[in-house]
Design an enzyme around this catalytic site. Structure first.
Site, short mmCIF file in Angstrom:
data_model
loop_
_atom_site.label_atom_id
_atom_site.label_comp_id
_atom_site.label_asym_id
_atom_site.label_seq_id
_atom_site.Cartn_x
_atom_site.Cartn_y
_atom_site.Cartn_z
N LYS A 20 -17.26 -15.25 1.98
CA LYS A 20 -16.83 -14.25 1.58
C LYS A 20 -16.70 -12.96 2.35
O LYS A 20 -15.77 -12.01 2.65
CB LYS A 20 -17.55 -13.79 0.30
CG LYS A 20 -16.94 -12.68 -0.73
CD LYS A 20 -17.38 -13.23 -2.21
CE LYS A 20 -19.08 -12.62 -2.41
NZ LYS A 20 -19.31 -11.07 -2.22
N ARG A 25 -13.37 -9.17 5.77
CA ARG A 25 -13.18 -8.66 7.39
C ARG A 25 -12.01 -9.09 7.82
O ARG A 25 -11.15 -8.11 8.23
CB ARG A 25 -14.46 -8.70 8.02
CG ARG A 25 -15.69 -7.76 7.56
CD ARG A 25 -16.83 -8.37 8.11
NE ARG A 25 -17.88 -7.41 7.84
CZ ARG A 25 -18.58 -7.45 6.61
NH1 ARG A 25 -18.25 -8.10 5.65
NH2 ARG A 25 -19.56 -6.60 6.31
N GLY A 92 -18.25 -4.81 -4.18
CA GLY A 92 -18.59 -3.86 -3.48
C GLY A 92 -18.25 -3.89 -2.00
O GLY A 92 -18.05 -2.52 -1.31
N ARG A 120 -22.32 1.20 -9.64
CA ARG A 120 -22.84 0.88 -8.18
C ARG A 120 -22.80 2.20 -7.07
O ARG A 120 -21.68 2.90 -7.02
CB ARG A 120 -22.22 -0.54 -7.14
CG ARG A 120 -22.61 -1.70 -8.05
CD ARG A 120 -22.27 -2.81 -7.66
NE ARG A 120 -22.99 -3.26 -6.44
CZ ARG A 120 -22.39 -4.16 -5.75
NH1 ARG A 120 -21.28 -5.04 -6.00
NH2 ARG A 120 -23.11 -4.45 -4.64
N SER A 165 -27.73 -1.37 5.03
CA SER A 165 -26.54 -1.92 4.50
C SER A 165 -25.46 -2.15 5.44
O SER A 165 -24.88 -1.19 6.17
CB SER A 165 -25.77 -0.92 3.35
OG SER A 165 -24.56 -1.48 3.09
N ASP A 311 -28.84 -11.71 -0.22
CA ASP A 311 -28.05 -12.50 -1.28
C ASP A 311 -28.60 -13.81 -1.53
O ASP A 311 -28.25 -14.40 -2.59
CB ASP A 311 -26.49 -12.74 -0.78
CG ASP A 311 -25.75 -11.40 -0.83
OD1 ASP A 311 -26.09 -10.33 -1.21
OD2 ASP A 311 -24.70 -11.45 0.01
N LYS A 338 -26.99 -4.48 -6.85
CA LYS A 338 -26.12 -5.61 -6.53
C LYS A 338 -24.97 -5.90 -7.80
O LYS A 338 -25.11 -4.82 -8.73
CB LYS A 338 -26.64 -6.92 -6.07
CG LYS A 338 -27.45 -6.68 -4.99
CD LYS A 338 -26.39 -6.52 -3.88
CE LYS A 338 -27.23 -6.23 -2.60
NZ LYS A 338 -26.41 -5.89 -1.58
N ARG A 342 -30.33 -7.57 -10.09
CA ARG A 342 -30.88 -8.86 -10.02
C ARG A 342 -32.28 -9.11 -10.19
O ARG A 342 -32.68 -10.46 -10.54
CB ARG A 342 -30.36 -9.65 -8.56
CG ARG A 342 -29.12 -9.59 -8.30
CD ARG A 342 -28.53 -10.29 -7.20
NE ARG A 342 -27.15 -10.55 -7.27
CZ ARG A 342 -26.02 -10.71 -6.40
NH1 ARG A 342 -26.55 -10.39 -5.08
NH2 ARG A 342 -24.83 -10.87 -6.48
N ARG A 385 -24.23 -14.82 -8.53
CA ARG A 385 -25.52 -15.77 -7.97
C ARG A 385 -26.36 -15.81 -9.20
O ARG A 385 -27.03 -16.94 -8.88
CB ARG A 385 -25.80 -14.67 -6.72
CG ARG A 385 -24.86 -14.71 -5.91
CD ARG A 385 -25.48 -13.98 -4.58
NE ARG A 385 -24.22 -13.40 -3.53
CZ ARG A 385 -23.58 -14.25 -2.84
NH1 ARG A 385 -23.63 -15.44 -2.90
NH2 ARG A 385 -22.72 -13.48 -2.17
#
Ligand code: S3P
Length: 426
Positions: A20, A25, A92, A120, A165, A311, A338, A342, A385
């Protein structure tokens, strides 16, 4: 609501969907390049479709042939002012990377998203871009989407990371490549480096000297590239393979970028050596992963490695439910912002299964389950997830495990259930 039958174990070879992060990108940089870029084996999911749609609104022609994308663009300098707001949906990565791309553009644009994305944090990306001269006005005192990006005269400079990040780093680099001179981004903790690798694949000079990443302004050259399979999707099979006794799974052609595979290092420290082999290394290392069932020892996972497995923490937490001793996961506060919180989601679901869990602001401690739950209601929290962890747990217990909507799987792995079931041994 959906229920699953118990299975004995999982066996066989599997190819998981494309990465992903890398697909986002490739779509973005292919759009920024002047010419026709070909992206082979892209991930077609809700998140990456959001990025594609935004690039189309900016005037880029993207032909989605499913197994490849043809991106026809006149380059970022010829992006057009969009007629409408740009909807990042649940993604995000889309919001933050596109903000970096648009910050130096000479037109007005607005980024928004779904209910989860609107909660977020965005100041982490708005602030460093503003330091380079970007003019971005966002909701709640520049903290949240929607955000309006105004024309700005940005200048090259140096930014020091305040958040661990890759999305923030990528936003700065994608703005930086459009500026005259060189932009540097200094990060103490290494985060995933897909943007740096891909900028080079598009002919841009981008180097990393001891955590100081410098991008030199220039025009991206159109190219052709293959997207490897997503290690973060593969991680669910690593988890399933470890916790179902008798399992043997081979994951083929998977991305094995060391800035992503922290889970493998941590598992090794916890006594489980998951074998893998790198078979090719063009702009990203790719190879196979071999999984056999095993139990982890207990212990503590914290520090810089968390950024290289951010992740995969839901999977690690799930593995810990079946470990030999308690596992504490700390320095993972990012998990609270996230697609869902989570930490809270895992704790609520694991307690529902009867596990003893301790909660910290930056993590959790998981005590192995002492008995099989008879029934449980696991919630997906609209988070792909968390949904995938729930599905594996549901297969493990073969009792009525009720789950709320699992539509969130569309975000990264639309056919997860079909793929997982193709490996089950009853
Ligand atoms: C991503 C980076 C990570 C990760 C996200 C994708 C990316 O976020 O959690 O799923 O593609 O750069 P942060 O860099 O904000 O931690």
């Amino acid at each position: 609501m959906i229920t699953f039958d118990k299975c004995k174990c999982f066996k066989g070879n599997i190819k998981v969907p494309a990465d992903k992060s890398i697909t986002h990108r490739a779509v973005i940089m292919g759009s920024m390049a002047d010419g026709v870029t070909v992206v082979r084996n892209p991930l077609i999911s809700r998140d990456t479709l959001a990025t594609m749609k935004i690039m189309q609104q900016l005037g880029v022609n993207i032909v989605n042939e499913t197994s490849r994308l043809l991106i026809h663009s006149e380059g970022v300098k010829n992006f057009k002012e969009p007629y409408d707001i740009l909807n990042c949906d649940n993604s995000g990565t889309t919001a933050r990377l596109v903000m970096g791309v648009l910050a130096p553009c000479s037109f007005y644009s607005v980024l928004s998203g779904d209910a989860s994305l609107l909660r977020r944090p965005m100041a982490r990306v708005i602030n460093p871009l503003a330091k380079l001269g970007a003019v971005i006005k966002a909701k709640d005192n520049n903290k949240l989407l929607p955000a309006t990006i105004l024309p700005a005269d940005m200048k090259a400079g140096e930014i020091t990371a305040e958040t661990k990040s890759a999305q923030v780093k990528s936003a700065v680099l994608l703005a930086g490549v459009q500026l005259e001179g060189a932009v540097s981004y200094i990060e103490k903790t290494a985060t995933r480096d897909h943007t740096e690798r891909m900028l080079q694949a598009f002919g841009i000079k981008c180097e990393n000297n001891d955590g100081k990443i410098t991008v030199h302004g220039g025009s991206l050259q159109y190219t052709q590239l293959d997207v490897p399979a997503d290690f973060s999707s593969a991680a669910f099979y690593i988890g399933a393979g470890l916790i179902f006794e008798g399992s043997e799974i081979v994951i083929e052609n998977c991305g094995l970028n060391p800035s992503r595979t922290g889970l493998l290092n941590v598992l090794k420290d916890l006594g489980v050596d998951v074998k893998y082999e790198i078979t090719s290394n063009e702009y990203e290392p790719i190879g196979s992963i071999y999984i056999k069932s095993a139990k982890i020892k207990g212990g503590k996972v914290s520090g810089d490695i968390i950024a290289n497995m951010i992740d995969e923490i839901p999977v690690l937490a799930m593995i810990a439910l079946f470990g030999e001793a308690p596992l504490e996961i700390r320095d993972a506060k990012e998990l609270r912002v996230k697609e869902s919180d989570r930490i809270a989601a895992l704790i609520n679901n694991f307690r529902e299964l009867g596990a003893e869990i301790e909660e910290y602001e930056d993590g959790l401690k998981i005590y192995p389950l002492t008995k099989e739950p008879e029934k449980a209601k696991l919630l997906a929290y609209d988070d792909h997830r968390i949904s995938m962890v729930n599905i594996i747990l549901a297969k493990k217990f073969g009792i009525k495990v009720l789950m709320d909507n699992i539509a969130s799987l569309d975000v990264s792995y639309p056919d997860f259930i079909g793929d997982l079931l193709s490996l089950e041994e009853k």
